[in-house]
Design an enzyme around this catalytic site. Structure first.
Site, PDB file in Angstrom:
ATOM      1  N   ASP A   4       0.877  -1.169   0.000  1.00 55.98           N
ATOM      2  CA  ASP A   4       0.000   0.000   0.000  1.00 55.98           C
ATOM      3  C   ASP A   4       0.919   1.225   0.000  1.00 55.98           C
ATOM      4  O   ASP A   4       2.124   1.135   0.280  1.00 55.98           O
ATOM      5  CB  ASP A   4      -0.960  -0.003   1.195  1.00 55.98           C
ATOM      6  CG  ASP A   4      -2.184   0.901   0.935  1.00 55.98           C
ATOM      7  OD1 ASP A   4      -2.109   1.778   0.049  1.00 55.98           O
ATOM      8  OD2 ASP A   4      -3.208   0.730   1.625  1.00 55.98           O
TER       9      ASP A   4
HETATM   10  C1  BGC Z   1      -5.079   3.214  -0.020  1.00 59.80           C
HETATM   11  C2  BGC Z   1      -5.118   2.246  -1.182  1.00 59.80           C
HETATM   12  C3  BGC Z   1      -4.909   3.000  -2.472  1.00 59.80           C
HETATM   13  C4  BGC Z   1      -3.594   3.742  -2.400  1.00 59.80           C
HETATM   14  C5  BGC Z   1      -3.264   4.521  -3.645  1.00 59.80           C
HETATM   15  C6  BGC Z   1      -3.839   4.088  -0.045  1.00 59.80           C
HETATM   16  O1  BGC Z   1      -3.924   5.087   0.900  1.00 59.80           O
HETATM   17  O2  BGC Z   1      -5.141   2.508   1.187  1.00 59.80           O
HETATM   18  O3  BGC Z   1      -6.336   1.550  -1.202  1.00 59.80           O
HETATM   19  O4  BGC Z   1      -4.962   2.117  -3.564  1.00 59.80           O
HETATM   20  O5  BGC Z   1      -3.651   4.652  -1.318  1.00 59.80           O
HETATM   21  O6  BGC Z   1      -4.075   5.628  -3.766  1.00 59.80           O
END
Ligand code: BGC
Length: 716
Positions: A267
């Site tokens: 993530d």
């Molecule tokens: C989220 C993800 C997301 C990523 C990119 C993170 O903060 O938890 O679900 O895909 O950001 O935007």
């Protein structure tokens, strides 16, 4: 003596031609007719160590570098779950301000789950995949597969409810649809990311059985049946170790046990340590708050290899996974160009929204409304006009258009009826708003209050959880007063997770759950309100009467200091309410229709290896065509280890004309009877008596049958 020229010329030509021919022949990795693994190996051996490492970390907010000398393009990822996100950066989170980054706005994942229709999930994934292709993406970050453990989680709307079987079926179909477009799905967030509160620090603890039976099945299904090419590791810790370097989750379970051949993507900014992640199973680092060259998997990883702390074989494994995903999704070949906002995509958005709508209450046939018998309608509430696409954080997007509930109602009946609008509540509603809404309701034949939540921080939004189940902005009081002024008050909720209904549910004849219904939402809602479409959605999550009734909260097992002990274990959602005998406000699997369905003649036929097929007759005994979701739950009579009262193991959505009957068969694999035995360790189906429960909701069981398994057996 010189050889004659006529002899020399052919030799010369051959000498020149040989290298030319070799240079012309495309390298094996470029040949689409070769097996994927052969192409991967051919390409891998051509990469320098530096090039391999360059595949393992981002070099902009959403991309990794290409290797131009070998024709490997940059790899572009994008959020998100219900449409392709607008462009940002590339090096900041600021919006890019482009005009070519709109997308179809599909209903959110909870809405998709509420359709209980895997065919629609497939079409949903197909839409995402085709639009992602058109927008030049390679990997789509979604769907989200976390189980709705607490009704307060800010991202519940991005997930598919509280049940592992429902989530699995919908997610597999969606991933198959997306990946058939040569897009890799990156399913998220692996694992146990069930709250937004302290999501980057919280250390989740649960027993292995709970992990296997509740929180992992959907991930396993998308890996083994959906063949998802990417998995996003979660922010949180699991048993003391960050998920981005959690060897138990990433190496032991995902890669070894399930045989996952793709990439684990962190993530964004969830990587903490070079060696920890390298050995802990991470393959691609994204989003770290560092200059690209300082990413844990950039310079520091290269240096660690050079120092001999990380074997090159481990880098090869990670690079091989990246190349495999690229080659398998035809990144190096001709890919379909994709398409965007097509009539088919709009149709999918509309159909999902229609089938997602759950009719929660309909006394005295308050719905559907007959426009021929009305003169006026008062539409009340901020959510009647509020556009929802651009909210929620990473799931936000720029919709091509978004039909609001008010617009949908106006399009459907605006030319014939007097439709008035009053905000009634909302962040920007002024002190007179409530009184004006009550007046509008009093003056109209019917009042439709469109309320619920929104994607502002603190409601259905990433980064924080709600602090209460109550409707915000004084909506309870508004609905109480509106329904006192006009007894024909219909409440429509737009939200992604359960809310309470304080002091008004008994006073309104009809209640509709519309979720965040996407860009065709207003049209879908109007079609249901005026009876063009017969509602067929069912709740994918329990609506509790009070927060304290829901498992994590009843046990004070939410928001502990740093460590989150999942004390409720297996008893998540209806498993808790049913086992403990707690009456919910609306149970899991519940949803009404404008017609009636009868269930009869259940037969449970044993199959080979302790499997079974349950069949029964479903009849539409009402006057309208409609669809019923028949749900099948399994109860074990004398389990060796404690089991929930019942568990969903099958469902089927059946479309029936008035008076039509159909025989429905639901197959139950051995796994439908199995539990995870941590002592083995593994899944085991016991020799025992089982009850097969078939019904219209988890609390409306219409048929019961018996099934005996005669042998205890391990289930793979
Ligand atoms: C989220 C993800 C997301 C990523 C990119 C993170 O903060 O938890 O679900 O895909 O950001 O935007």
């Amino acid at each position: 003596m010189k050889p004659p020229l006529r002899l020399l010329l052919p030799l010369l030509a051959a000498a020149l031609a040989a290298p030319l021919a070799a240079a012309d022949a495309p390298p094996l990795y470029r040949d689409p007719s070769q097996p994927v693994e052969a192409r991967v190996e051919d390409l891998l051996r051509r990469l320098t160590l530096e090039e391999k490492v360059s595949l393992l970390h981002a070099d902009s907010k959403f991309s990794t570098a290409g290797i131009p000398r070998l024709g490997i393009p940059e790899r572009w990822m994008s959020d998100g779950p219900h449409g392709v996100r607008e462009e940002i950066g590339p090096y900041t989170w600021a919006k890019a301000g482009r005009t070519d980054d709109f997308s179809t706005y599909l209903p959110v994942a909870t809405a998709l789950a509420a359709t209980w229709n895997p065919d629609l999930a497939r079409a949903y994934g197909t839409t995402i995949g085709q639009e992602a292709r058109k927008r030049g993406k390679d990997i789509m970050l979604g769907p989200g597969l976390n189980i709705q453990r607490t009704p307060l989680c800010g991202r519940n709307f991005e997930y598919m409810g509280e049940d592992p079987w429902l989530t699995s079926r919908m997610a597999v179909a969606s991933v198959l649809g997306a990946q058939a477009q040569d897009i890799a799905s990156c399913v998220k967030h692996f694992a146990a990311n069930n709250q937004e509160w302290e999501r980057r620090k919280v250390d989740v603890r649960m027993d292995e059985r709970t992990l296997r039976e509740i929180y992992l099945p959907a991930f396993r299904a998308v890996v083994q049946e959906g063949h998802a090419w990417a998995v996003m590791s979660a922010y949180n810790k699991f048993r003391g170790e960050y998920c981005s370097q959690n060897g138990h989750l990433l190496n032991d379970i995902l890669k070894k046990e399930w045989g996952f051949p793709g990439i684990v993507v962190s993530d964004w900014a969830a990587t903490h340590d070079t060696l920890g992640s390298a050995f802990g199973g991470l393959d691609v680092e994204m989003g770290s708050d560092l200059p690209w060259q300082d990413f844990y998997f950039a310079g520091p990883l290269l240096a660690a290899v050079r120092r001999g702390e990380v074997p090159e074989a481990l880098i090869d494994d990670k690079a091989r996974r990246s190349l495999r995903v690229m080659i398998a999704t035809h990144v190096l070949d001709a890919r379909p160009p994709g398409s965007i906002n097509t009539p088919a995509h709009q149709g999918t958005a509309r159909k999902v929204a229609e089938e997602a709508i759950v009719l929660l209450k309909n006394e005295g046939r308050a719905l559907p409304l007959d426009p021929g018998r009305l003169r006026s309608i008062a539409v009340i509430g901020e959510n009647a006009v509020r556009l929802q696409a651009h909210g929620g954080e990473s799931s936000e997007l720029k919709a091509f258009y978004e039909v609001s509930p008010l617009e949908g109602i106006l399009r459907r009946v605006g030319a014939r009826l007097n439709v008035t609008y009053a905000a009634g509540y909302g962040k920007s509603a002024d002190p007179g708003a409530l009184a004006r809404a009550v007046e509008a309701a009093r003056a109209a034949d019917v009042a439709i209050v469109v309320g619920g939540l929104n994607h502002d921080s603190g409601f259905d939004c990433e980064g924080a959880d709600r602090t209460s189940l109550a409707l915000p902005y004084g909506q309870d009081e508004l609905i109480r007063q509106v329904s006192a002024a006009n007894p024909r008050t219909i409440v429509v909720l737009v939200n992604g997770s359960p809310v309470t209904m304080d002091g008004w549910l008994g006073r309104v004849p009809a209640l509709v759950e519309a979720w965040y219904p996407g860009m065709e939402g207003g049209n879908a809602l109007a079609a249901v309100l005026f009876g063009d479409v017969n509602p067929s959605g069912k709740l994918p999550c329990t609506f509790p009467r009070r927060l304290e009734d829901s498992p994590a909260h009843a046990l004070h097992a939410y928001v502990e200091e740093g460590v989150e002990e999942y004390k409720e274990g297996l008893l998540v959602g209806y498993r808790w309410y049913d086992t403990k005998g707690i009456e919910p406000l609306f149970p899991f699997g519940f949803g009404l229709s404008y017609t009636r369905f009868d269930y009869s003649d259940l037969a449970v036929a044993p199959g080979p290896g302790g499997t079974a097929v349950a069949s029964f007759t479903l009849t539409n005994s009402g006057a309208r065509a409609g669809a019923e979701v028949a749900e099948l739950y399994v109860h074990e009579e004398r389990p060796r280890l404690e089991r929930p009262e019942k568990e969903l193991k099958g469902f089927r959505k059946v479309y029936l004309q008035p008076g039509e009957s159909r025989r429905v068969a639901i197959a139950l694999a051995a796994r439908a009877f199995a539990y995870y035995d941590p002592a083995r360790p593994g899944w085991v189906a016991q020799a025992d008596d089982f009850r097969i429960l078939v019904g219209s909701s988890s609390r409306d069981i219409r048929l019961q049958g018996a099934f005996r398994r005669t042998e205890t057996a391990a289930v793979p």
